[in-house]
Design a protein around this motif. Structure first.
Motif, mmCIF file in Angstrom:
data_model
loop_
_atom_site.group_PDB
_atom_site.id
_atom_site.type_symbol
_atom_site.label_atom_id
_atom_site.label_comp_id
_atom_site.label_asym_id
_atom_site.label_seq_id
_atom_site.Cartn_x
_atom_site.Cartn_y
_atom_site.Cartn_z
ATOM 1 N N TRP A 128 64.147 8.554 -17.134
ATOM 2 C CA TRP A 128 62.787 8.993 -17.472
ATOM 3 C C TRP A 128 62.734 10.385 -18.056
ATOM 4 O O TRP A 128 61.807 10.727 -18.756
ATOM 5 N N LYS A 129 63.744 11.212 -17.800
ATOM 6 C CA LYS A 129 63.750 12.587 -18.317
ATOM 7 C C LYS A 129 64.397 12.707 -19.693
ATOM 8 O O LYS A 129 64.361 13.778 -20.286
ATOM 9 N N SER A 130 64.990 11.657 -20.188
ATOM 10 C CA SER A 130 65.697 11.722 -21.466
ATOM 11 C C SER A 130 64.768 12.207 -22.573
ATOM 12 O O SER A 130 63.587 11.864 -22.606
ATOM 13 N N ALA A 131 65.325 12.973 -23.481
ATOM 14 C CA ALA A 131 64.533 13.473 -24.604
ATOM 15 C C ALA A 131 64.059 12.322 -25.476
ATOM 16 O O ALA A 131 62.978 12.388 -26.073
ATOM 17 N N GLN A 132 64.864 11.258 -25.537
ATOM 18 C CA GLN A 132 64.501 10.089 -26.320
ATOM 19 C C GLN A 132 65.150 8.864 -25.687
ATOM 20 O O GLN A 132 66.307 8.911 -25.286
ATOM 21 N N THR A 133 64.394 7.783 -25.580
ATOM 22 C CA THR A 133 64.936 6.535 -25.048
ATOM 23 C C THR A 133 65.512 5.747 -26.208
ATOM 24 O O THR A 133 64.819 5.475 -27.180
ATOM 25 N N GLY A 134 66.800 5.417 -26.076
ATOM 26 C CA GLY A 134 67.489 4.745 -27.164
ATOM 27 C C GLY A 134 67.589 3.246 -26.985
ATOM 28 O O GLY A 134 67.177 2.670 -25.973
ATOM 29 N N LEU A 135 68.175 2.628 -27.969
ATOM 30 C CA LEU A 135 68.309 1.180 -28.030
ATOM 31 C C LEU A 135 69.213 0.639 -26.932
ATOM 32 O O LEU A 135 68.979 -0.453 -26.412
ATOM 33 N N ASP A 136 70.245 1.383 -26.545
ATOM 34 C CA ASP A 136 71.173 0.909 -25.512
ATOM 35 C C ASP A 136 70.466 0.615 -24.192
ATOM 36 O O ASP A 136 70.744 -0.394 -23.545
ATOM 37 N N THR A 137 69.546 1.486 -23.795
ATOM 38 C CA THR A 137 68.795 1.287 -22.554
ATOM 39 C C THR A 137 67.995 -0.007 -22.615
ATOM 40 O O THR A 137 67.995 -0.794 -21.660
ATOM 41 N N LEU A 138 67.327 -0.235 -23.722
ATOM 42 C CA LEU A 138 66.503 -1.438 -23.860
ATOM 43 C C LEU A 138 67.338 -2.701 -23.981
ATOM 44 O O LEU A 138 66.969 -3.742 -23.424
ATOM 45 N N LEU A 161 60.485 6.760 -27.759
ATOM 46 C CA LEU A 161 61.527 5.799 -28.092
ATOM 47 C C LEU A 161 62.031 6.092 -29.493
ATOM 48 O O LEU A 161 61.264 6.530 -30.354
ATOM 49 N N SER A 162 63.320 5.847 -29.701
ATOM 50 C CA SER A 162 63.842 5.954 -31.065
ATOM 51 C C SER A 162 63.175 4.860 -31.898
ATOM 52 O O SER A 162 62.597 3.909 -31.358
ATOM 53 N N ASP A 163 63.251 4.988 -33.200
ATOM 54 C CA ASP A 163 62.633 3.974 -34.073
ATOM 55 C C ASP A 163 63.211 2.594 -33.804
ATOM 56 O O ASP A 163 62.476 1.607 -33.731
ATOM 57 N N ALA A 164 64.532 2.519 -33.649
ATOM 58 C CA ALA A 164 65.180 1.223 -33.387
ATOM 59 C C ALA A 164 64.753 0.675 -32.030
ATOM 60 O O ALA A 164 64.499 -0.518 -31.883
ATOM 61 N N ALA A 165 64.646 1.547 -31.027
ATOM 62 C CA ALA A 165 64.225 1.110 -29.686
ATOM 63 C C ALA A 165 62.775 0.643 -29.701
ATOM 64 O O ALA A 165 62.430 -0.350 -29.055
ATOM 65 N N ARG A 166 61.923 1.333 -30.441
ATOM 66 C CA ARG A 166 60.517 0.938 -30.532
ATOM 67 C C ARG A 166 60.387 -0.447 -31.164
ATOM 68 O O ARG A 166 59.640 -1.297 -30.683
ATOM 69 N N ALA A 167 61.146 -0.687 -32.224
ATOM 70 C CA ALA A 167 61.120 -1.994 -32.883
ATOM 71 C C ALA A 167 61.661 -3.080 -31.950
ATOM 72 O O ALA A 167 61.101 -4.176 -31.867
#
Length: 193
Positions: A128-138, A161-167
């Motif tokens: 939850w503290k990450s500066a950005q949530t990436g695709l790997d987490t999702l 979320l990164s753009d890829a993670a948001r998509a």
């Protein structure tokens, strides 16, 4: 019998929107009907806005205790300073307060399995503290969701979320909780340290 509207139906969208929008639609429909219909039908036509007035009242009732921008920021800053065990405990309490049964996860791909009314949701919140949530987490969350046949998934994080993670989240139907949703869930007093 399911009384919940479909997620993207007009009424569901209006329930999530500010209440004044529903009231404006109700007044607009009533005014248009009163102006355009013959005398004998004006009263009946004016009642066409009634469902929107009801939705507006429901939205206002739901939104009455929502945190404002200052409260959201205060909660965001507070949870950003917390260690994982304290934040996890707060999330578990919030889920239980909403009526969910809660099972703690393995901490690798998911942190909670919550269930309400037979509907399971797999939750990833440890980053939850990450500066950005990436695709790997999702991707990891989605893999365990599919492997265990869990209906819904949710990722919780303060950073965007990164753009890829948001998509990916949009494509797979993964719910995203950020500061406003966290503040709503953790309403009430939080530790100040």
């Amino acid at each position: 019998m399911n009384l919940r509207p479909a997620k993207n139906s007009l009424f569901a969208i209006l329930l999530r929107s500010p209440a004044w929008i529903s009231f404006a639609i109700a007044v607009g429909l009533g005014t248009a009907a009163a102006a355009l219909l013959p005398d004998g039908y004006r009263a009946l036509g004016a009642s066409a806005g009634l469902p929107f007035a009801v939705i507006g009242a429901m939205a206002a009732w739901r939104q009455r205790q929502l945190p404002g921008a200052a409260e959201i920021e205060r909660i965001r800053e507070t949870v950003a300073r917390m260690a994982w065990p304290a934040f996890a405990d707060l999330l578990e309490q919030a889920f239980r307060r909403e009526g969910h049964t809660v099972i703690r996860g393995d901490g690798r791909a998911w942190d909670f399995d919550i269930e309400l009314g037979g509907q399971r949701t797999r939750v990833a919140a440890r980053r939850w503290k990450s500066a950005q949530t990436g695709l790997d987490t999702l991707r990891a969350l989605q893999a365990t969701r599919e492997a265990d046949d869990v209906a819904q998934a949710r990722v919780i994080g303060l950073g965007p979320l990164s753009d890829a993670a948001r998509a990916f989240a949009s494509d797979k139907g993964i719910e995203v909780w950020q500061a406003p949703e966290i503040a709503r869930a953790l309403h009430g007093p939080l530790p100040t340290r």
